[in-house]
Motif scaffolding. Structure first.
Motif, PDB file in Angstrom:
ATOM      1  N   ARG A  32       0.832  -1.209   0.000  1.00 17.79           N
ATOM      2  CA  ARG A  32       0.000   0.000   0.000  1.00 17.79           C
ATOM      3  C   ARG A  32       0.867   1.261   0.000  1.00 17.79           C
ATOM      4  NH1 ARG A  32      -2.660  -2.213   4.414  1.00 17.79           N
ATOM      5  NH2 ARG A  32      -2.175  -0.325   5.612  1.00 17.79           N
ATOM      6  N   GLU A  33       1.972   1.196   0.705  1.00 14.04           N
ATOM      7  CA  GLU A  33       2.882   2.344   0.712  1.00 14.04           C
ATOM      8  C   GLU A  33       3.460   2.597  -0.671  1.00 14.04           C
ATOM      9  OE1 GLU A  33       7.034   3.773   2.911  1.00 14.04           O
ATOM     10  OE2 GLU A  33       6.000   1.955   3.566  1.00 14.04           O
ATOM     11  N   GLY A  73       0.835   4.052  -2.925  1.00 17.73           N
ATOM     12  CA  GLY A  73       0.643   5.455  -2.616  1.00 17.73           C
ATOM     13  C   GLY A  73       1.686   6.346  -3.260  1.00 17.73           C
ATOM     14  N   ARG A  74       2.918   5.848  -3.417  1.00 19.00           N
ATOM     15  CA  ARG A  74       3.969   6.653  -4.038  1.00 19.00           C
ATOM     16  C   ARG A  74       3.788   6.748  -5.547  1.00 19.00           C
ATOM     17  NH1 ARG A  74       7.603   3.809  -0.582  1.00 19.00           N
ATOM     18  NH2 ARG A  74       8.384   2.635  -2.369  1.00 19.00           N
ATOM     19  N   GLU A 118       0.533   8.773  -6.441  1.00 16.42           N
ATOM     20  CA  GLU A 118       0.331   9.906  -5.540  1.00 16.42           C
ATOM     21  C   GLU A 118      -0.496  11.012  -6.179  1.00 16.42           C
ATOM     22  OE1 GLU A 118       2.994  12.982  -2.783  1.00 16.42           O
ATOM     23  OE2 GLU A 118       3.960  11.644  -4.232  1.00 16.42           O
ATOM     24  N   LEU A 135      -4.198   9.967  -6.642  1.00 16.38           N
ATOM     25  CA  LEU A 135      -4.900   9.898  -5.357  1.00 16.38           C
ATOM     26  C   LEU A 135      -5.207  11.291  -4.824  1.00 16.38           C
ATOM     27  CD1 LEU A 135      -2.826   7.027  -3.698  1.00 16.38           C
ATOM     28  CD2 LEU A 135      -5.183   6.873  -4.492  1.00 16.38           C
ATOM     29  N   THR A 164      -7.452   7.781  -0.307  1.00 12.67           N
ATOM     30  CA  THR A 164      -6.265   7.064   0.128  1.00 12.67           C
ATOM     31  C   THR A 164      -6.158   5.735  -0.621  1.00 12.67           C
ATOM     32  OG1 THR A 164      -7.464   5.957   1.908  1.00 12.67           O
ATOM     33  CG2 THR A 164      -6.461   8.089   2.418  1.00 12.67           C
ATOM     34  N   VAL A 165      -5.024   5.086  -0.473  1.00 13.16           N
ATOM     35  CA  VAL A 165      -4.830   3.784  -1.121  1.00 13.16           C
ATOM     36  C   VAL A 165      -5.826   2.767  -0.572  1.00 13.16           C
ATOM     37  CG1 VAL A 165      -3.189   1.917  -1.499  1.00 13.16           C
ATOM     38  CG2 VAL A 165      -2.387   4.288  -1.510  1.00 13.16           C
ATOM     39  N   GLU A 178      -2.817   6.185   6.626  1.00 19.16           N
ATOM     40  CA  GLU A 178      -2.662   6.730   5.284  1.00 19.16           C
ATOM     41  C   GLU A 178      -3.175   8.163   5.202  1.00 19.16           C
ATOM     42  OE1 GLU A 178      -4.498   4.165   2.479  1.00 19.16           O
ATOM     43  OE2 GLU A 178      -3.242   2.430   2.962  1.00 19.16           O
TER      44      GLU A 178
END
Length: 573
Positions: free
Chosen positions: A101-102, A105-106, A109, A112, A118-119, A258
């Motif tokens: 998930r991190e 998110g990158r 980005e 989102l 959020t993811v 998140e």
């Protein structure tokens, strides 16, 4: 080698051979000549000369290559361990892991941020999954961002990984969309989340379904503050304990992590008018409201620096204080440490205010040490932040508002007090030492028309005391105190203040009191002035008139005994 700088000669006897140390010397020309001679005589396939400089703080050598000649190094093929070979995600379920998930998110980005989600919401809401799938280019670019660096790590071709992740994304999107069409994510309009948690207990896909329920509850909610308020409402409606309680709280905590990891959301939650330093202080207050509350009650100055936390942030703080959401509390504390260790200024337009907020952050984080962070982690973060406080740019901005060199010296003494770490203390002490030893400082103290000689000595005594409580090294402290003392000695010598006190017609007790305060470092710096005052006080004590006056009024001598001891004249009493 004996010196702080030396030169090392390395050779490779054959092209594929590793580098081997041959010789070390303190002569640069000799090292380069020896290396070139080895290459000319075919005694080595390649040579290298490095300059090694000893760092006095870490006692480690910093290496810089100054010469490389001969055959180039053979690039060896990187061996990939069997447990690291192949794609890192093998099924759609792997996308739901924290590290995955991190990464999502990158690489997504920008998308989102535009969607305001959020993811976690993306992975559990069918409408968002369909929207991302329809974007096409966004998803393709994200897959390429993942596949290119992973191909170097796992040893697979980029195209194979791109095709693999394309199929995996299609499966993940299809899974969420089908779940939505089957109404696996019921709405909370006519049902409570506690009832749904009890019904899902024991089912195999309960975590996925509850995640969809929580993410669906945020549909149409925009902004970090509104989302946090909605999540706190869900937490209030969760079952009291047991597995159903955990089933609800775990996805809420994941979303909170998140949500608050984004700067835009954090600013919306805490207040858009806060600068970086105030935002960090507000985060600490939200994570540890009880500890910060005690500090605010004990020191009103802390209340001026730490913003109030209200609304949904205060609701979250109450739960964090109770021990709920431990992963979120740890993530926020780590975020504060990362920001402290980053080069970003906490108050770019106010250097003095930056030191004030850093002092408050140090107090609050130290108060929470042991529960959220270790004391060593806090100290390390502030040691790293202190490096930016002793740079030329920051010091210039810090003293830019000072109209006199004395004001600069007082500001630099405060800087010495507030930086941490032995190396940073030394750097700050150099700034202060350079200031007080400058000709400008001495000239200003000698010729300032707005202060009498006695006032100048009192100001210099206060400056010397502030330097002595900064926990500087013995050498730096002695150098600064001696310099300030010498300047004070020049001021007193020109005014002949001590001689005037000795010849004044004032009462003996009064003259003794003034001289002893000068000798003890109370109203004048320690050094030449204190020594002269001590000599004059001893001379005054030995005169028959003074002894007779003190013998006639022994009660007048009692208040002076403490000053005599401080001045080292207890024996003379």
């Amino acid at each position: 080698m004996a010196g702080p700088i030396h030169y090392e000669i390395y050779i490779r006897k054959t092209a594929p051979a590793p580098w081997a140390l041959l010789q070390a010397t303190e002569n640069r020309a000799q090292a380069i000549e020896t290396a070139e001679e080895l290459l000319r005589d075919d005694r080595a396939a390649a040579v290298r000369v490095t300059k090694e400089t000893l760092d006095p703080e870490t006692m480690e050598f910093n290496s810089v290559t100054i010469l490389t000649r001969g055959a180039p190094e053979v690039q060896r093929k990187r061996v990939i361990p069997d447990d690291q070979a192949g794609p890192r995600c093998g099924s759609p379920q792997d996308f739901y892991a924290p590290l995955s998930r991190e990464l999502i998110g990158r690489v997504l980005e920008d998308w989102l941020i535009r969607q305001g989600v959020t993811v976690f919401e993306l992975l559990h809401r069918p409408d968002l999954a369909e929207r991302l799938d329809a974007s096409g280019v966004e998803l393709q670019h994200a897959i390429q961002k993942v596949a290119v660096p992973e191909s170097q790590a796992v040893g697979q071709p980029v195209h194979d990984l791109v095709r693999h992740y394309q199929k995996l994304c299609e499966k993940a999107i299809e899974r969420v969309v089908i779940a939505g069409r089957k109404d696996m994510f019921p709405s909370l309009e006519h049902r409570s989340i506690a009832d749904l948690a009890h019904r899902l207990a024991g089912k195999a896909d309960r975590a996925f379904v509850m995640g969809g329920i929580v993410a669906g509850a945020l549909k149409g909610v925009r902004g970090g503050r509104a989302k946090l308020d909605r999540l706190m409402d869900l937490a209030d409606g969760a079952p009291m304990d047991g597995p159903p309680h955990a089933l609800v709280m775990v996805p809420i905590e994941q979303m909170l992590c998140e949500l608050l990891s984004a700067r835009t959301n954090l600013a919306d939650v805490l207040g858009p008018g806060l600068d970086q330093g105030a935002s960090l202080a507000a985060v600490v207050r939200m994570v540890a409201p009880r500890e910060v509350g005690l500090l605010v009650a004990a020191d009103p100055r802390v209340a001026l620096q730490v913003p109030n936390v209200d609304g949904p942030a205060a609701r979250l703080g109450e739960r964090l204080q109770k021990g709920e959401f431990p992963l979120l509390a740890s993530a926020l504390a780590r975020m504060v440490l990362r920001e402290l260790m980053s080069p970003r200024r906490l108050r770019p337009s106010d250097a003095t205010g930056e030191i004030d907020i850093l002092r408050v952050l140090a107090m609050t984080l130290t108060a929470t040490a042991g529960r959220l962070l270790t004391l060593e982690e806090v100290q390390s973060a502030f040691n790293e932040r202190s490096k930016s406080l002793v740079t030329a740019d920051f010091v210039a901005a810090y003293v830019s508002n000072c109209s006199t060199v004395l004001c600069e010296a007082e500001a630099l003494a405060r800087l010495c007090e507030n930086v941490t770490g032995a190396g940073n203390k030394r750097s700050a002490a150099r700034w202060l030492s350079a200031c007080v030893s400058s000709l400008r400082f001495e000239t200003e103290m000698r010729s300032a028309p707005t202060h009498t000689p006695a006032q100048k000595l009192g100001v210099l005594a206060a400056l010397q005391k502030s330097a002595r409580v900064c926990d500087l090294s013995e050498h730096d402290e002695a150098e600064i105190t001696q310099t300030v003392g010498n300047v004070a000695g020049t001021v007193e010598a020109e005014a002949r203040l001590i001689a005037q006190i000795g010849r004044s017609p004032a009462a003996t007790v009064q003259k003794l009191s003034i001289l002893l305060r000068l000798a003890s470092g109370d109203t004048a710096p320690l050094g030449p002035v204190a020594d002269r005052a001590k000599v004059e006080a001893v001379k005054l004590l030995r005169t028959p008139e003074s002894r007779a006056a003190l013998a006639a009024a022994p009660e007048a001598l009692a208040p002076l005994r403490g000053l005599m001891q401080a001045a080292g004249l207890a024996a003379a009493a």
